[in-house]
Design an enzyme around this catalytic site. Structure first.
Site, short mmCIF file in Angstrom:
data_model
loop_
_atom_site.label_atom_id
_atom_site.label_comp_id
_atom_site.label_asym_id
_atom_site.label_seq_id
_atom_site.Cartn_x
_atom_site.Cartn_y
_atom_site.Cartn_z
N ARG A 261 0.98 -1.13 0.04
CA ARG A 261 0.10 -0.07 -0.12
C ARG A 261 0.96 1.27 0.07
O ARG A 261 1.73 1.37 0.57
CB ARG A 261 -0.85 -0.11 1.23
CG ARG A 261 -2.11 -1.04 1.20
CD ARG A 261 -3.24 -0.64 0.27
NE ARG A 261 -4.25 -1.55 0.28
CZ ARG A 261 -4.43 -2.62 -0.61
NH1 ARG A 261 -3.32 -2.86 -1.69
NH2 ARG A 261 -5.55 -3.34 -0.94
N GLU B 64 -4.45 7.00 -5.57
CA GLU B 64 -4.54 6.45 -6.99
C GLU B 64 -5.44 7.31 -7.62
O GLU B 64 -6.69 7.43 -6.88
CB GLU B 64 -4.46 5.04 -6.94
CG GLU B 64 -3.14 4.62 -6.24
CD GLU B 64 -3.16 2.99 -6.01
OE1 GLU B 64 -4.03 2.36 -6.71
OE2 GLU B 64 -2.07 2.48 -5.62
N HIS C 274 -0.61 -0.25 -10.31
CA HIS C 274 -1.22 -1.00 -9.24
C HIS C 274 -1.59 -2.67 -9.87
O HIS C 274 -2.80 -2.86 -9.90
CB HIS C 274 -2.56 -0.36 -8.48
CG HIS C 274 -2.89 -0.90 -7.39
ND1 HIS C 274 -3.36 -0.25 -6.26
CD2 HIS C 274 -2.84 -2.52 -6.84
CE1 HIS C 274 -3.43 -1.18 -5.06
NE2 HIS C 274 -3.37 -2.36 -5.60
#
Length: 332
Positions: free
Chosen positions: A243, A272, A291
């Protein structure tokens, strides 16, 4: 309107790579994709999803108390992933909403190998070297002398599902001396993976390379900041597949500027999506991926199947597996 109305929220992959997952959902109810701002307010999100009683959710947006206070009937939030820190599970419980996640083993190999893949990219300057070739500058190859991963001392922060796999890859594949920090794992558990259990301070001071694999909690938010980076070795390499908020991004930027951090790889950001003006991207020794650690065909297929099964179970009045909030009047 059908009994079940299914919203797929902020997922760029669900149903697109494997359209048969959408087809199975359409046998249950209506299906619609939604793309919303990752920081959308709870009330606005509830209004946007009015009438939808099943949600397939990505890492954003945040399903907060405010969201549940304004949401009409919501039976299920099934996370297209293993984390659920963007869902207020207590609020979900009060609202009778079931919250489910993907079993950790589904993502384990894919996320672990991407942590190491991105790490290798910065160690061997792969992206920079490739770019020079595309610019017809092959002869500049001597500028891309990298570092080997073999036999290095590597610190792994978080030795759960993904972290334990990273430990095994590093120890068994690259003969690394692996130090592990995880206050929730026993010394025996960590030793069984091939690592040595240490405190965070020792890891920071001793590791040539640091891999972040921890879950995000209130306790470890910004666990790597100015103080922690100051304790690290000179010219340390860092790879994060967990994270973004585990790191203070401003502190990382400072470390990159001074050369304290020799290379930084990340698949995640605190906010994000990331954009081309993100401060990390001002540095050639940074690799940032969007991601995509879980983005293998094998992983996405199993993740999608699990979300579909969750919806099918709820439609049958059954509790789905891996429910982190299993209390609901909708399930008999």
């Amino acid at each position: 309107m059908s009994k079940y109305n299914i919203a797929i929220v902020n997922s760029s992959s669900f149903g697109r790579v494997f359209p048969e997952h959408i087809q199975r959902l359409e046998e249950i109810g209506s299906v619609k994709h939604f793309t919303v701002d990752g920081e959308i307010k709870g009330r606005e999100l509830a209004e946007t999803l009015q009438g939808y009683n099943i949600i397939i959710a990505s890492v954003t947006p945040f399903f907060t108390q405010e969201f549940f206070d304004h949401k009409d009937e919501l039976i299920l939030i099934t996370r297209h992933g293993i984390g659920f820190n963007n869902v207020d599970t207590e609020a979900a419980k009060k609202h009778n909403t079931i919250v489910t996640i993907i079993p950790a083993l589904v993502e384990r190999d894919a996320v672990a190998e991407n942590n190491v893949t991105n790490l290798m990219a910065i160690l061997r300057k792969t992206v920079e070297a490739h770019q020079r070739v595309t610019e017809d500058r092959w002869e500049e190859r001597a500028e891309f002398v990298g570092r080997t991963l073999f036999n290095k001392t590597v610190g792994v922060i978080g030795v759960g599902n993904t972290g334990s796999c990273v430990v095994e890859i590093l120890r068994n594949g690259f003969r690394c001396n692996v130090l592990a920090y995880d206050p929730y794992k026993s010394e025996l558990d960590i030793q069984s993976r091939g690592a040595k259990k240490v405190e965070l301070e020792e890891l920071l001071q001793s590791a040539d390379i640091i891999c972040l694999c921890a879950n995000l909690t209130e306790e470890n938010y910004h666990m790597i900041g100015d103080k922690e980076i100051a304790q690290m070795k000179e010219h340390v390499y860092i790879s994060n597949s967990a994270r973004g908020a585990l790191l203070d991004e401003q502190a990382v930027v400072k470390g990159l500027k001074t050369g304290k951090i020799a290379g930084f790889a990340t698949d995640v950001l605190e906010e994000e999506p990331g954009r081309k003006d993100h401060p990390y991207l001002a540095f050639d020794n940074v690799v940032m991926t969007p991601h995509t650690s879980a983005y293998t065909m094998e992983c996405l297929e199993e993740m999608g199947k699990k979300c579909v099964r969750d919806v099918e179970d709820v439609a049958k009045g059954q509790l789905p597996e891996r429910a982190v909030q299993p209390v609901s009047s909708y399930i008999k």
